[in-house]
Design an enzyme around this catalytic site. Sequence first.
Site, PDB file in Angstrom:
ATOM      1  N   ARG A  48     -10.775  23.063  -5.788  1.00  0.00           N
ATOM      2  CA  ARG A  48     -10.986  21.862  -5.625  1.00  0.00           C
ATOM      3  C   ARG A  48     -11.814  21.068  -6.738  1.00  0.00           C
ATOM      4  O   ARG A  48     -12.142  19.719  -6.443  1.00  0.00           O
ATOM      5  CB  ARG A  48     -11.897  21.909  -4.277  1.00  0.00           C
ATOM      6  CG  ARG A  48     -12.057  20.497  -3.520  1.00  0.00           C
ATOM      7  CD  ARG A  48     -12.967  20.532  -2.441  1.00  0.00           C
ATOM      8  NE  ARG A  48     -13.955  21.368  -2.048  1.00  0.00           N
ATOM      9  CZ  ARG A  48     -15.272  21.297  -2.899  1.00  0.00           C
ATOM     10  NH1 ARG A  48     -15.558  20.143  -3.722  1.00  0.00           N
ATOM     11  NH2 ARG A  48     -16.119  22.178  -2.764  1.00  0.00           N
ATOM     12  N   TYR A 102       4.122   0.150   0.473  1.00  0.00           N
ATOM     13  CA  TYR A 102       4.412   1.304   0.921  1.00  0.00           C
ATOM     14  C   TYR A 102       3.889   1.553   2.474  1.00  0.00           C
ATOM     15  O   TYR A 102       2.539   1.077   2.307  1.00  0.00           O
ATOM     16  CB  TYR A 102       3.948   2.471   0.129  1.00  0.00           C
ATOM     17  CG  TYR A 102       4.414   3.577   0.826  1.00  0.00           C
ATOM     18  CD1 TYR A 102       5.416   4.641   1.275  1.00  0.00           C
ATOM     19  CD2 TYR A 102       3.308   4.693   1.571  1.00  0.00           C
ATOM     20  CE1 TYR A 102       5.561   5.590   1.989  1.00  0.00           C
ATOM     21  CE2 TYR A 102       3.446   5.916   1.848  1.00  0.00           C
ATOM     22  CZ  TYR A 102       4.695   6.179   2.436  1.00  0.00           C
ATOM     23  OH  TYR A 102       4.513   7.371   3.125  1.00  0.00           O
ATOM     24  N   ASP A 174       1.223   1.441  -7.829  1.00  0.00           N
ATOM     25  CA  ASP A 174       1.990   2.704  -7.466  1.00  0.00           C
ATOM     26  C   ASP A 174       3.567   2.690  -8.092  1.00  0.00           C
ATOM     27  O   ASP A 174       4.360   1.873  -7.838  1.00  0.00           O
ATOM     28  CB  ASP A 174       2.190   2.511  -5.800  1.00  0.00           C
ATOM     29  CG  ASP A 174       2.816   3.767  -5.046  1.00  0.00           C
ATOM     30  OD1 ASP A 174       3.773   4.650  -5.723  1.00  0.00           O
ATOM     31  OD2 ASP A 174       2.406   3.959  -3.959  1.00  0.00           O
ATOM     32  N   LYS A 199       8.193  12.574  -4.046  1.00  0.00           N
ATOM     33  CA  LYS A 199       9.536  12.110  -4.318  1.00  0.00           C
ATOM     34  C   LYS A 199      10.284  12.310  -5.614  1.00  0.00           C
ATOM     35  O   LYS A 199      10.514  13.277  -5.698  1.00  0.00           O
ATOM     36  CB  LYS A 199       9.110  10.367  -4.432  1.00  0.00           C
ATOM     37  CG  LYS A 199       8.333   9.987  -3.289  1.00  0.00           C
ATOM     38  CD  LYS A 199       8.984  10.165  -1.668  1.00  0.00           C
ATOM     39  CE  LYS A 199       7.934  10.026  -0.702  1.00  0.00           C
ATOM     40  NZ  LYS A 199       7.080   8.727  -0.579  1.00  0.00           N
TER      41      LYS A 199
HETATM   42  C1  LIG Z   1       5.864   8.601  -0.154  1.00  0.00           C
HETATM   43  C2  LIG Z   1       5.073   7.539  -0.698  1.00  0.00           C
HETATM   44  C3  LIG Z   1       3.761   7.538  -0.781  1.00  0.00           C
HETATM   45  C4  LIG Z   1       2.941   8.386   0.019  1.00  0.00           C
HETATM   46  O1  LIG Z   1       3.004   9.756  -0.411  1.00  0.00           O
HETATM   47  P1  LIG Z   1       3.026  10.823   0.463  1.00  0.00           P
HETATM   48  O2  LIG Z   1       3.153  12.081  -0.529  1.00  0.00           O
HETATM   49  O3  LIG Z   1       3.750  10.977   1.549  1.00  0.00           O
HETATM   50  O4  LIG Z   1       1.478  10.939   0.872  1.00  0.00           O
HETATM   51  C5  LIG Z   1       3.099   6.167  -1.344  1.00  0.00           C
HETATM   52  N1  LIG Z   1       3.689   5.394  -2.155  1.00  0.00           N
HETATM   53  C6  LIG Z   1       5.192   5.547  -1.906  1.00  0.00           C
HETATM   54  C7  LIG Z   1       5.973   4.207  -2.695  1.00  0.00           C
HETATM   55  C8  LIG Z   1       5.952   6.545  -1.606  1.00  0.00           C
HETATM   56  O5  LIG Z   1       7.079   6.301  -1.258  1.00  0.00           O
END
Ligand SMILES: *Cc1c(COP(=O)(O)O)cnc(C)c1O
Length: 391
Positions: A48, A102, A174, A199
């Site tokens: 952690r 998102y 992001d 992703k």
């Molecule tokens: C999936 C996604 C998230 C969140 O990610 P998790 O791993 O599901 O918590 C944030 N931003 C974008 C653009 C995403 O596609």
Amino acid sequence: MEYKKQGINTICTHVGELEDTQYKGAVSPLYMSTSYAFEDVDIKRYPRYFNTPNQKALSEKIAALEHAEDAMIFGSGMAAVSTALLAFLKAGDHVVLQNMLYGGTYNLITKQFENFGISYSFTEGLKPSDFEAKIRENTKVIYVETPSNPLLTITDLAAIAELTKKYKLVSMIDNTFASPVNQNPIDFGIDVIIHSATKYMGGHSDICAGAVASSRSNMERIFQLAINLGGSLSDYTVWLLERSIKTMGIRVKQQNKNAMHLAEYLDGNANIKKVYYPGLKSHPDHALAKSQMHGFGGMLSFELIEAIDATEFRKALKLIKSSMSLAGVESTMLSPTQTSHALLSEEDRYKQGISDGLIRFSIGIEEPEDLIKDIEQALREIKVSQPALKS
Ligand SMILES: *Cc1c(COP(=O)(O)O)cnc(C)c1O
């Protein structure tokens, strides 16, 4: 810096790897310990505290991929998003966010931020002036997502960075949809880079993780909150993620190529009303995308003509599965109104331009001809006449 001398696939494969000094194995050893000695050591290690050998090794790779000084790995993309935002916002502060985000991030803001005393504004559009119009005296952060989900709009990174410098704010992006293979926002002056590693970094639909990359001083600030919130990732998954990222460059480059091929095919198909892909010359932000991305990405969206039911079409596909999430080696489709954007009101969805017939297409690494064959058999199956070419 050293990383700049190396190409993307070399960084993916080698940066940060741990040496197996005991057995001379080819890959990083996995250290699962949650307990480390506290005497006669350089640092006190604990999962952690984000400082186990595997966490440190992978952080170095992600920092190099994003041209950043430092990085951290989290238990999910949302752990990365929430920790990064809250590290720079306290009660009484204000954040400006772009209007297409998102779904999970949108929910974090609209459901939780009021409880923390943090106020927020979503922009009307995506022009730099739309962001500037929302800046207040207590604004601390500008938050963007480009290309956006699900319509693949593009936000001008250099212009956002300039705004943040002018008003002394922190800019955050992001960068999930682009991946570090296609876009490095730090090169345009953006401060904090966030990824859902679930992703493209994971890429095989079997890892849930997140990452943040920034300057050493910004990461120290994020770290101080992160150890309190506790959103770290298990070392086993960290190790799997390191393995996955080794092939991220070749995966994403193939996905770029396939997406371009499919975008052109769909654009020329009379059963398709509209295609949203920044690589198409007809995309309104094509020139901007070209100026700030190395590749246009593996995501596109399209609308079928009204006569075709989107759900029926998806269900008739055999190779392309209907599936939540995105960015795996396998191609998938979903309807944003039924999934990622289901929590938005119908009015908000239409305001963002998300119609019921919209399909989001995550393109995998299959041969593009096979994906096209699947689309054509699905159209035949639901008795749509053979796809005609647009005149
Ligand atoms: C999936 C996604 C998230 C969140 O990610 P998790 O791993 O599901 O918590 C944030 N931003 C974008 C653009 C995403 O596609």
